[in-house]
Design an enzyme around this catalytic site. Structure first.
Site, PDB file in Angstrom:
ATOM      1  N   GLU A  99       0.827  -1.200   0.000  1.00  0.00           N
ATOM      2  CA  GLU A  99       0.000   0.000   0.000  1.00  0.00           C
ATOM      3  C   GLU A  99       0.863   1.252   0.000  1.00  0.00           C
ATOM      4  O   GLU A  99       1.939   1.268   0.582  1.00  0.00           O
ATOM      5  CB  GLU A  99      -0.826   0.067   1.277  1.00  0.00           C
ATOM      6  CG  GLU A  99      -1.681  -1.119   1.494  1.00  0.00           C
ATOM      7  CD  GLU A  99      -2.372  -1.040   2.846  1.00  0.00           C
ATOM      8  OE1 GLU A  99      -3.137  -1.943   3.140  1.00  0.00           O
ATOM      9  OE2 GLU A  99      -2.137  -0.071   3.585  1.00  0.00           O
ATOM     10  N   CYS A 155       3.027   8.321   1.806  1.00  0.00           N
ATOM     11  CA  CYS A 155       3.428   7.347   2.826  1.00  0.00           C
ATOM     12  C   CYS A 155       3.735   6.022   2.124  1.00  0.00           C
ATOM     13  O   CYS A 155       2.856   5.437   1.504  1.00  0.00           O
ATOM     14  CB  CYS A 155       2.256   7.221   3.795  1.00  0.00           C
ATOM     15  SG  CYS A 155       2.478   5.958   5.029  1.00  0.00           S
ATOM     16  N   CYS A 170       5.128  -7.402   8.254  1.00  0.00           N
ATOM     17  CA  CYS A 170       6.119  -6.908   9.213  1.00  0.00           C
ATOM     18  C   CYS A 170       6.342  -7.978  10.269  1.00  0.00           C
ATOM     19  O   CYS A 170       5.410  -8.647  10.703  1.00  0.00           O
ATOM     20  CB  CYS A 170       5.628  -5.615   9.867  1.00  0.00           C
ATOM     21  SG  CYS A 170       6.860  -4.909  10.990  1.00  0.00           S
ATOM     22  N   CYS A 205       3.710  -5.602  16.501  1.00  0.00           N
ATOM     23  CA  CYS A 205       3.123  -4.699  17.500  1.00  0.00           C
ATOM     24  C   CYS A 205       1.638  -5.059  17.615  1.00  0.00           C
ATOM     25  O   CYS A 205       0.967  -5.291  16.611  1.00  0.00           O
ATOM     26  CB  CYS A 205       3.307  -3.244  17.076  1.00  0.00           C
ATOM     27  SG  CYS A 205       5.040  -2.821  16.844  1.00  0.00           S
ATOM     28  N   CYS A 238      -1.252  -3.197  15.469  1.00  0.00           N
ATOM     29  CA  CYS A 238      -0.987  -2.827  14.067  1.00  0.00           C
ATOM     30  C   CYS A 238      -1.413  -3.924  13.094  1.00  0.00           C
ATOM     31  O   CYS A 238      -1.122  -5.103  13.300  1.00  0.00           O
ATOM     32  CB  CYS A 238       0.509  -2.542  13.903  1.00  0.00           C
ATOM     33  SG  CYS A 238       0.999  -2.207  12.210  1.00  0.00           S
ATOM     34  N   GLU A 286       8.947  -2.449   8.647  1.00  0.00           N
ATOM     35  CA  GLU A 286       9.892  -1.738   9.510  1.00  0.00           C
ATOM     36  C   GLU A 286      11.089  -1.319   8.642  1.00  0.00           C
ATOM     37  O   GLU A 286      11.929  -2.156   8.280  1.00  0.00           O
ATOM     38  CB  GLU A 286      10.312  -2.672  10.664  1.00  0.00           C
ATOM     39  CG  GLU A 286      11.488  -2.190  11.493  1.00  0.00           C
ATOM     40  CD  GLU A 286      11.407  -0.722  11.925  1.00  0.00           C
ATOM     41  OE1 GLU A 286      10.399  -0.327  12.524  1.00  0.00           O
ATOM     42  OE2 GLU A 286      12.362   0.029  11.639  1.00  0.00           O
ATOM     43  N   SER A 295      10.301   6.259   9.783  1.00  0.00           N
ATOM     44  CA  SER A 295       9.684   5.960  11.078  1.00  0.00           C
ATOM     45  C   SER A 295      10.098   4.554  11.492  1.00  0.00           C
ATOM     46  O   SER A 295      10.045   3.627  10.689  1.00  0.00           O
ATOM     47  CB  SER A 295       8.163   6.032  10.937  1.00  0.00           C
ATOM     48  OG  SER A 295       7.531   5.583  12.106  1.00  0.00           O
ATOM     49  N   LEU A 341       7.017   5.383  19.698  1.00  0.00           N
ATOM     50  CA  LEU A 341       7.267   5.109  21.115  1.00  0.00           C
ATOM     51  C   LEU A 341       6.079   4.352  21.719  1.00  0.00           C
ATOM     52  O   LEU A 341       6.229   3.231  22.188  1.00  0.00           O
ATOM     53  CB  LEU A 341       7.542   6.433  21.854  1.00  0.00           C
ATOM     54  CG  LEU A 341       8.293   6.289  23.166  1.00  0.00           C
ATOM     55  CD1 LEU A 341       9.674   5.705  22.971  1.00  0.00           C
ATOM     56  CD2 LEU A 341       8.393   7.637  23.885  1.00  0.00           C
ATOM     57  N   CYS A 356      -2.090   1.593   8.692  1.00  0.00           N
ATOM     58  CA  CYS A 356      -1.186   0.887   7.798  1.00  0.00           C
ATOM     59  C   CYS A 356      -1.479  -0.604   7.729  1.00  0.00           C
ATOM     60  O   CYS A 356      -1.747  -1.237   8.719  1.00  0.00           O
ATOM     61  CB  CYS A 356       0.272   1.162   8.163  1.00  0.00           C
ATOM     62  SG  CYS A 356       0.757   0.677   9.809  1.00  0.00           S
TER      63      CYS A 356
HETATM   64  N1  SAH Z   1       7.400   0.096  11.293  1.00  0.00           N
HETATM   65  C1  SAH Z   1       7.557   1.493  11.397  1.00  0.00           C
HETATM   66  C2  SAH Z   1       6.872   2.283  10.287  1.00  0.00           C
HETATM   67  C3  SAH Z   1       5.506   1.843   9.858  1.00  0.00           C
HETATM   68  S1  SAH Z   1       4.199   2.057  11.019  1.00  0.00           S
HETATM   69  C4  SAH Z   1       7.108   1.981  12.749  1.00  0.00           C
HETATM   70  O1  SAH Z   1       6.539   1.191  13.489  1.00  0.00           O
HETATM   71  O2  SAH Z   1       7.374   3.133  13.064  1.00  0.00           O
HETATM   72  C5  SAH Z   1       3.913   3.805  10.923  1.00  0.00           C
HETATM   73  C6  SAH Z   1       3.185   4.353  12.137  1.00  0.00           C
HETATM   74  O3  SAH Z   1       1.815   3.937  12.167  1.00  0.00           O
HETATM   75  C7  SAH Z   1       3.808   3.863  13.446  1.00  0.00           C
HETATM   76  O4  SAH Z   1       3.958   4.900  14.372  1.00  0.00           O
HETATM   77  C8  SAH Z   1       2.773   2.862  13.898  1.00  0.00           C
HETATM   78  O5  SAH Z   1       2.903   2.612  15.247  1.00  0.00           O
HETATM   79  C9  SAH Z   1       1.483   3.527  13.472  1.00  0.00           C
HETATM   80  N2  SAH Z   1       0.306   2.666  13.497  1.00  0.00           N
HETATM   81  C10 SAH Z   1       0.250   1.331  13.295  1.00  0.00           C
HETATM   82  N3  SAH Z   1      -1.017   0.888  13.435  1.00  0.00           N
HETATM   83  C11 SAH Z   1      -1.771   1.972  13.744  1.00  0.00           C
HETATM   84  C12 SAH Z   1      -3.156   2.165  14.015  1.00  0.00           C
HETATM   85  N4  SAH Z   1      -4.011   1.163  13.981  1.00  0.00           N
HETATM   86  N5  SAH Z   1      -3.572   3.417  14.320  1.00  0.00           N
HETATM   87  C13 SAH Z   1      -2.712   4.460  14.321  1.00  0.00           C
HETATM   88  N6  SAH Z   1      -1.399   4.337  14.053  1.00  0.00           N
HETATM   89  C14 SAH Z   1      -0.929   3.109  13.779  1.00  0.00           C
HETATM   90 FE1  SF4 Z   2       5.678  -3.319  12.155  1.00  0.00          FE
HETATM   91 FE2  SF4 Z   2       5.624  -0.680  12.608  1.00  0.00          FE
HETATM   92 FE3  SF4 Z   2       3.338  -2.132  12.556  1.00  0.00          FE
HETATM   93 FE4  SF4 Z   2       5.048  -2.431  14.572  1.00  0.00          FE
HETATM   94  S1  SF4 Z   2       3.911  -0.568  14.041  1.00  0.00           S
HETATM   95  S2  SF4 Z   2       4.032  -4.102  13.444  1.00  0.00           S
HETATM   96  S3  SF4 Z   2       7.014  -2.207  13.529  1.00  0.00           S
HETATM   97  S4  SF4 Z   2       4.719  -1.761  10.850  1.00  0.00           S
END
Ligand code: SAH
Ligand code: SF4
Length: 376
Positions: free
Chosen positions: A97, A118, A125, A129, A132, A184, A215, A239, A357
């Site tokens: 995407e 973006c 990934c 997390c 996510c 990531e 990021s 964070l 994402c």
């Molecule tokens: N892996 C990297 C970059 C991709 S995620 C990272 O984790 O930073 C980009 C951003 O979207 C990150 O800050 C992630 O924590 C956030 N994100 C993921 N799922 C989300 C959600 N459901 N709502 C809001 N932000 C989210």
């Molecule tokens: Fe991967 Fe970033 Fe999503 Fe965490 S927030 S699962 S590192 S894409």
């Protein structure tokens, strides 16, 4: 799956030096590399045959060695608030995407909108997390640099198709590129930094380094490595928890790189690059939105002179997490304000088009999986 070997590599993965070397290896003159780059990034050629200042023989040789666009647009979904999501299919049939975000506060002369793209850096990934969508089905593979650059070119083409004639097509008015899509980026270090080089270079897309943001979920060793990289890009750290206890419950990566290791790496980056880093902090109801977390976050941000971007959680189908109500969001932000921490609350955009994402692609993969099952 992880060992994706395309039939032909994409020319969009090359930099000026590697392309010149490849050309020499093909018995051609190395300086032609510059002309090829010009066709790709200034004159927007989308196939080798269009590179009419090169000999037919060279164009044919290039087409024999390289592919040009290693992805194609299969779907574009528009949301009312200036968010448009592109679903792209890669050569091995996987999906990624790319999201175009327009903010109406841009320069009038430039068409009045500021546009941020973006991009994804991996398919899926591995970091899992808990909140996510990108990690839900695990990691499939890294993207090649050319697959990252292709996202930019396809988005620029898409924007140009819609606003024919408004701007030059090279970036079609894309002002910023952020690595905040799926994956990531620092776990795909070489390909991502190559893509950044191509985005930034004069012979490439010529986007200012300050307009490029990576990021990361906090891979401390790679943050230190990036600190040594001369390109002055911006860094954002996901964070999402201001103590190991809270961060550890939602981000498994915190076990490998706890705050005591992550924060000094971020400080080292900030020092080397002489500019503010951003801490992203998703607000999830009952998980990390308490005022004690706000206090701890304020301390961390103060110490590192960092900016905080509060992101009200974007609900993901199948996950239990919720966004806190507006009063709780404001109370949290109030603590940062009182501590004089520079901060913003990100407006929610594109919920209706699965903008968090990984969600659109996940749905498509699952549909495809179901269709495959149905066929069997
Ligand atoms: N892996 C990297 C970059 C991709 S995620 C990272 O984790 O930073 C980009 C951003 O979207 C990150 O800050 C992630 O924590 C956030 N994100 C993921 N799922 C989300 C959600 N459901 N709502 C809001 N932000 C989210
Ligand atoms: Fe991967 Fe970033 Fe999503 Fe965490 S927030 S699962 S590192 S894409």
């Amino acid at each position: 799956m992880a060992l994706f070997k395309p039939e032909k590599p994409s020319v969009l993965s090359e930099n000026l030096t590697t392309l010149a070397d490849r050309l020499k290896g093909m018995g051609e003159q190395g300086f032609r590399a510059k002309q090829v780059m010009e066709w790709l990034y200034k004159k927007n050629a989308r196939n080798f045959a269009a590179m009419t200042s090169l000999s037919t023989k060279l164009r044919e040789a290039l087409a024999g060695q390289f592919s040009l666009l290693p992805a194609k647009k299969i779907l574009a979904k528009q949301a009312g608030e200036g968010t448009e999501k592109l679903l792209l299919e890669l050569e091995d049939g996987l999906y990624i995407e790319t999201v175009i975000l327009s903010a109406p506060d841009g320069d009038e002369a430039e068409g009045g909108a500021r546009m941020t793209l973006c991009v994804s850096s991996q398919v899926g990934c591995a970091y899992g997390c808990k909140f996510c969508a990108s990690g839900l089905d695990g990691w499939k593979r890294n993207l090649e640099a050319g697959e990252i650059i292709a996202q930019v070119l396809l988005a620029a083409d898409h924007i140009a198709e819609k606003k024919a004639g408004l701007r030059s097509r090279t970036l079609s008015g894309i002002d910023n590129v952020v690595f905040m899509g799926m994956g990531e980026p620092l776990a795909n270090y070489e390909n991502v930094t190559r893509a950044v080089e191509i985005l930034n270079a004069d012979w490439g897309l010529g986007l200012g380094a300050r307009r490029i943001t990576i990021s990361t979920s906090g891979l401390a060793p790679q943050i230190l490595k990036l600190a040594e990289n001369p390109i002055q890009l911006r860094l954002a750290i996901s964070l999402h928890g201001a103590t190991d206890e809270v961060r550890g419950t939602i981000m498994p990566v915190n076990k490998r790189f706890p705050l005591a290791e992550l924060l000094p790496a971020v400080a080292a980056f900030a020092e080397k690059h002489g500019r503010m880093v951003t801490f992203e902090f998703i607000l999830i109801e009952g998980v990390n939105d308490g005022l004690d977390q706000a206090e701890a976050l304020a301390k961390i941000a103060q110490k590192l002179h960092a900016h905080v971007n509060l992101i009200p959680y974007n609900p993901v189908e199948g996950l239990p997490w919720k966004r806190p109500n507006i009063l709780r969001q404001r109370a949290f932000a109030g603590v940062l304000k009182k501590a004089n921490v520079s901060h913003t609350i990100r407006r929610q955009k594109g919920d209706d088009i699965d903008a968090a994402c990984g969600q659109l692609r996940l749905r498509k993969e699952r549909e495809k999986g179901n269709a495959d099952l149905a066929l069997n």
